[in-house]
Motif scaffolding. Structure first.
Motif, mmCIF file in Angstrom:
data_model
loop_
_atom_site.group_PDB
_atom_site.id
_atom_site.type_symbol
_atom_site.label_atom_id
_atom_site.label_comp_id
_atom_site.label_asym_id
_atom_site.label_seq_id
_atom_site.Cartn_x
_atom_site.Cartn_y
_atom_site.Cartn_z
ATOM 1 N N ASN A 109 -28.100 -3.082 1.610
ATOM 2 C CA ASN A 109 -26.654 -3.143 1.377
ATOM 3 C C ASN A 109 -25.905 -3.556 2.645
ATOM 4 O O ASN A 109 -24.909 -4.290 2.580
ATOM 5 C CB ASN A 109 -26.140 -1.789 0.883
ATOM 6 N N LYS A 110 -26.370 -3.082 3.792
ATOM 7 C CA LYS A 110 -25.742 -3.478 5.051
ATOM 8 C C LYS A 110 -25.920 -4.978 5.289
ATOM 9 O O LYS A 110 -25.014 -5.647 5.805
ATOM 10 C CB LYS A 110 -26.329 -2.690 6.223
ATOM 11 N N ALA A 111 -27.094 -5.498 4.947
ATOM 12 C CA ALA A 111 -27.329 -6.939 5.106
ATOM 13 C C ALA A 111 -26.372 -7.735 4.234
ATOM 14 O O ALA A 111 -25.858 -8.789 4.644
ATOM 15 C CB ALA A 111 -28.778 -7.267 4.761
ATOM 16 N N ILE A 112 -26.094 -7.246 3.023
ATOM 17 C CA ILE A 112 -25.136 -7.920 2.140
ATOM 18 C C ILE A 112 -23.732 -7.850 2.732
ATOM 19 O O ILE A 112 -22.970 -8.831 2.698
ATOM 20 C CB ILE A 112 -25.177 -7.293 0.735
ATOM 21 N N SER A 113 -23.382 -6.703 3.312
ATOM 22 C CA SER A 113 -22.063 -6.569 3.941
ATOM 23 C C SER A 113 -21.917 -7.536 5.107
ATOM 24 O O SER A 113 -20.839 -8.120 5.311
ATOM 25 C CB SER A 113 -21.863 -5.125 4.431
ATOM 26 N N ILE A 114 -22.978 -7.713 5.867
ATOM 27 C CA ILE A 114 -22.945 -8.667 6.985
ATOM 28 C C ILE A 114 -22.715 -10.074 6.452
ATOM 29 O O ILE A 114 -21.906 -10.843 6.990
ATOM 30 C CB ILE A 114 -24.247 -8.583 7.791
ATOM 31 N N ALA A 115 -23.438 -10.420 5.375
ATOM 32 C CA ALA A 115 -23.279 -11.749 4.788
ATOM 33 C C ALA A 115 -21.855 -11.961 4.288
ATOM 34 O O ALA A 115 -21.288 -13.058 4.425
ATOM 35 C CB ALA A 115 -24.285 -11.945 3.653
ATOM 36 N N ASN A 116 -21.250 -10.920 3.716
ATOM 37 C CA ASN A 116 -19.886 -11.044 3.187
ATOM 38 C C ASN A 116 -18.844 -11.222 4.280
ATOM 39 O O ASN A 116 -17.717 -11.649 4.007
ATOM 40 C CB ASN A 116 -19.537 -9.817 2.344
ATOM 41 N N SER A 117 -19.189 -10.882 5.505
ATOM 42 C CA SER A 117 -18.227 -11.007 6.601
ATOM 43 C C SER A 117 -18.156 -12.420 7.151
ATOM 44 O O SER A 117 -17.348 -12.696 8.039
ATOM 45 C CB SER A 117 -18.585 -10.027 7.728
ATOM 46 N N TYR A 118 -19.005 -13.322 6.626
ATOM 47 C CA TYR A 118 -19.011 -14.716 7.086
ATOM 48 C C TYR A 118 -18.516 -15.640 5.977
ATOM 49 O O TYR A 118 -18.548 -15.295 4.795
ATOM 50 C CB TYR A 118 -20.421 -15.134 7.519
ATOM 51 N N GLY A 119 -18.104 -16.827 6.390
ATOM 52 C CA GLY A 119 -17.569 -17.797 5.454
ATOM 53 C C GLY A 119 -18.637 -18.435 4.592
ATOM 54 O O GLY A 119 -19.839 -18.262 4.815
ATOM 55 N N PRO A 120 -18.226 -19.227 3.599
ATOM 56 C CA PRO A 120 -19.175 -19.831 2.647
ATOM 57 C C PRO A 120 -20.099 -20.860 3.278
ATOM 58 O O PRO A 120 -21.150 -21.165 2.721
ATOM 59 C CB PRO A 120 -18.262 -20.466 1.593
ATOM 60 N N GLY A 121 -19.761 -21.415 4.437
ATOM 61 C CA GLY A 121 -20.610 -22.428 5.057
ATOM 62 C C GLY A 121 -21.689 -21.857 5.944
ATOM 63 O O GLY A 121 -22.448 -22.609 6.573
ATOM 64 N N THR A 122 -21.815 -20.532 6.011
ATOM 65 C CA THR A 122 -22.788 -19.893 6.899
ATOM 66 C C THR A 122 -24.196 -19.975 6.307
ATOM 67 O O THR A 122 -24.389 -19.811 5.105
ATOM 68 C CB THR A 122 -22.406 -18.426 7.142
ATOM 69 N N SER A 123 -25.187 -20.206 7.165
ATOM 70 C CA SER A 123 -26.593 -20.214 6.754
ATOM 71 C C SER A 123 -27.285 -18.982 7.328
ATOM 72 O O SER A 123 -26.947 -18.507 8.421
ATOM 73 C CB SER A 123 -27.303 -21.478 7.248
ATOM 74 N N PHE A 124 -28.291 -18.492 6.579
ATOM 75 C CA PHE A 124 -28.978 -17.258 6.955
ATOM 76 C C PHE A 124 -30.487 -17.482 6.997
ATOM 77 O O PHE A 124 -31.033 -18.304 6.253
ATOM 78 C CB PHE A 124 -28.665 -16.135 5.959
ATOM 79 N N VAL A 125 -31.154 -16.715 7.869
ATOM 80 C CA VAL A 125 -32.612 -16.610 7.877
ATOM 81 C C VAL A 125 -32.941 -15.130 7.756
ATOM 82 O O VAL A 125 -32.481 -14.316 8.568
ATOM 83 C CB VAL A 125 -33.232 -17.195 9.163
ATOM 84 N N LEU A 126 -33.720 -14.767 6.736
ATOM 85 C CA LEU A 126 -34.052 -13.370 6.461
ATOM 86 C C LEU A 126 -35.514 -13.103 6.792
ATOM 87 O O LEU A 126 -36.395 -13.890 6.437
ATOM 88 C CB LEU A 126 -33.788 -13.046 4.986
#
Length: 685
Positions: A117-134
């Motif tokens: 859930n914290k990882a999702i919260s982190i993702a929500n704090s960035y804009g739509p153009g952000t890329s992630f590596v998990l």
């Protein structure tokens, strides 16, 4: 102070509007006719000052209101202590710790679910153009791909607990490497979400990096509520049919509560063999005994288990071992030596022993690996090849019994004893000595005497060898002479043992072979000789096991390992072979605790037992204060600590990422100045 949208700042020119209004409106004059103006002169100066002040305050309020509203749209912020800005496309690396300790429970639920859930919260704090590596502890190849927010959330939902674990330095290094492989050149952020077990929090191994910023998301210390089976071991390393076995199990209470009448069960080949009920206080550790008997030869699969929740991975401990039907014994003597006949008569037709004999001139040292016990009978000289092979035999778990010859070459014997690091021969002794000091508790004399007896008639020896004590010796005296010199000694060497007789097995020099103690003592050496067996292996990412197997299995061949009761067949390569040992590569192969069968084609080679590492259960999590201290001691820059238990976690992430956002402050400030302007205009008469 910086701005997310600085293009709004030119709108500050609008503050010229209230300035113009001020000068144009308040400079206009209106003629008023009075019949008498003399009374106005008295208050002219005072009224003029008050009016000017009122006009000035209204002007300031209007200017500040417009300026504050412009700054609200420009979104000012105080940047964090790093160079990154929230501009353009960003690349975010997320590590979610899915080790077993993350299956602990806190007041908000399971730590692993909270971490996702914290990882999702982190993702929500960035804009739509952000890329992630998990990434998690398995570090699979697919975890090196770029993800958008939707893909990230989908993969987070698929994360489950894993037996593997990574140190924090290794997790950060791997995640950083995955980020650097991407083509994006934007600023990089790394988030490590974990409970930060003490044994894995190696911040001293981390290095400062100016190209990325690292956030540590602490999930907080979970409630300690875990009862676990730490480890198990046998009282004796060997196993025989119809012999009573004693298995020790260490149970630990890693909780703040006591337990009463908790049953600990032992199963052998799916049959309950023993149950032990225990009571445990908070933080207590107990070693319990589980006693049973081997009723048959062959492979034995054992499980020690108890019931506990929510951490269940350490509720079972698996082990396996083999019970041989016979021990293979080899005797080496000079050609025609009568001692060979005595030993052969003792063990030849025994159902527990398979006996072979050879002479010193025909010995094949390459076959030593096929025996559990070797007797040297009255040899006068030992060749260097024989010495080296006997040393390897003992080091790998074999039992060696030595009767030196009457004309023994002391130098060659001492070379063997030197390699084994045991007591050496100092000189020959032709004095007549009687055995008298018996170690009744020694395993070689187990069940030989009903009770201890004084003045027992024991063998006499008319020729023997004296030994000098070595500082590194592991001597255990079995029988001693009346001059305090050892007659029979046992030494633990490597995985095996040496039983050293200080006299030849010769009827002309001793009546030992005709005495009643000869049979049980010499026989027990062969009977209690066992191959060393690993009863279990710990699951790890870099698991490589060494196994004693038949020569038919060689390097370069592929073996098959199969979970017991499963149709899954996993091919594993044999890395290399040395003597009767092979090394098998099981890296990233074993993921679940339990029993596995190792096969060559359809022929079973061995049954192996695997257990999860208990370090996750035994270690504690670092507190926020301890984490701050560790970061300070490691002198790490570009690291920030966030409390995962904070109710406003997402806002804290936003603030840590963007710095301190000031737009809300300016919005409130603008409203206050607007209210002030209205109040001054309406109520200031």
């Amino acid at each position: 102070m910086r701005f997310i949208y600085p293009e709004f700042l030119p709108a500050l020119l609008f503050i010229s509007i209230p300035i113009l209004i001020h000068f144009l409106h308040f400079k206009r004059y209106k003629t008023i006719y009075f019949s008498q103006v003399s009374f106005l002169k008295a208050i002219k100066e005072e009224t003029k000052k008050k009016n000017n002040l009122k006009q000035l305050l209204i002007l300031i309020s209007r200017i500040m209101t417009i300026a504050a509203l412009v700054l609200v749209f420009a979104q000012p912020y105080l940047p964090a202590n790093r160079q990154e800005q929230k501009l353009g496309r960003q690349l975010i690396g997320l590590y979610v710790d899915n080790s077993f300790s993350m299956n602990s429970e806190s007041e908000n639920g399971l730590l692993l679910e909270q971490a996702k859930n914290k990882a999702i919260s982190i993702a929500n704090s960035y804009g739509p153009g952000t890329s992630f590596v998990l990434m998690n502890n398995q570090n699979l190849p697919e975890q090196q791909q770029l993800l958008n927010k939707t893909q990230l959330i989908s993969q987070l939902g698929a994360i489950r607990e894993s037996p593997g674990s990574l140190s924090m330095s290794n997790a950060r290094s791997l995640l950083k490497n995955n980020l650097e492989k991407q083509e994006l050149k934007s600023g990089k952020m790394i988030y490590l979400i974990s409970d930060f077990q003490a044994y894995r929090s190696d911040f001293s191994e981390m290095e400062n990096d100016t190209n990325s910023h690292t956030f540590l998301i602490s999930m907080g210390s979970p409630f300690s509520n875990n009862l676990l089976i730490d480890t198990c071991w046998f009282e004796t390393p060997g196993h025989k049919k119809n012999r009573e076995e004693t298995l020790f199990a260490r149970i630990q209470n890693r909780s703040s509560q006591s337990y009463q009448n908790i049953p600990v069960r032992l199963k052998i080949n799916d049959t309950i063999k023993a149950i032990n009920n225990l009571n445990m206080e908070p933080g207590e550790s107990q070693v319990i005994e589980l006693v049973y008997k081997n009723n048959r030869v062959g492979t034995h699969r054992g499980v020690v288990e108890l019931d506990d929740y929510p951490m269940i991975y350490d509720n079972q401990f698996f082990f396996s071992y083999d019970v041989r039907d016979k021990n293979r014994v080899l005797a080496i003597s000079p050609d025609g030596d009568p001692a060979m006949d005595k030993l052969q008569a003792l063990v030849l037709n025994d159902e527990n022993i398979e006996f072979e004999k050879t002479t010193e001139k025909r010995v094949q040292v390459g076959q030593f690996q096929n025996f559990q016990c070797i007797y040297l009978l009255n040899l006068n000289e030992l060749s260097s090849g024989l010495i080296n092979s006997l040393n390897q035999f003992v080091q790998k778990g074999g039992s060696l019994a030595v009767f030196p010859g009457k004309k023994a070459d002391i130098a060659s014997y001492n070379e063997l004893y030197g390699q084994l690091q045991v007591d050496r021969i100092s000189a020959a002794d032709s004095a007549s000595l009687r055995m008298e000091a018996i170690n009744y508790n020694h395993s070689l004399l187990e069940d030989v005497f009903l009770h201890e007896r004084k003045n027992l008639e024991l063998p006499v020896v008319n020729f023997s060898y004296r030994f000098s004590k070595s500082s590194r010796s592991t001597q255990s005296q079995v029988i001693g002479f009346n001059n305090l010199q050892p007659a029979v000694s046992e030494y633990q060497v490597g995985l095996g043992r040496l039983v050293s007789f200080s006299f030849p097995l010769d009827d002309e020099l001793t009546d030992f072979a005709r005495h009643a103690i000869f049979v049980p003592l010499v026989y027990n050496i062969a009977l209690n000789s066992f191959d060393p067996q690993e009863i279990q292996y710990e699951i790890a990412n870099n698991l490589i096991v060494s196994l004693p197997v038949d020569e038919a299995v060689g390097a370069g061949k592929n073996l098959i390992i199969t979970p017991l009761g499963s149709d899954e067949n996993i091919q594993v390569p044999v890395m290399n072979q040395y003597g009767n040992q092979i090394r098998v590569d099981l890296q990233n192969t074993i993921r679940q605790a339990g029993f596995y069968e190792l096969r060559l084609h359809q022929d079973k080679i061995k049954t192996l037992a695997f257990n999860f590492n208990r370090q996750e259960s035994l270690s504690s999590s670092l507190t926020t204060t301890q984490l701050e201290t560790a970061l300070e001691q490691a002198n790490l820059h570009g690291f920030e600590l966030l409390d995962g238990s904070d109710a406003n976690f997402e806002a804290r992430v936003q603030e840590a990422n963007d710095g301190l956002a000031l737009w809300k402050f300016f919005l409130v400030l603008g409203l206050l100045f607007l209210a002030a302007e209205i109040a001054i205009s309406r109520y200031w008469k």
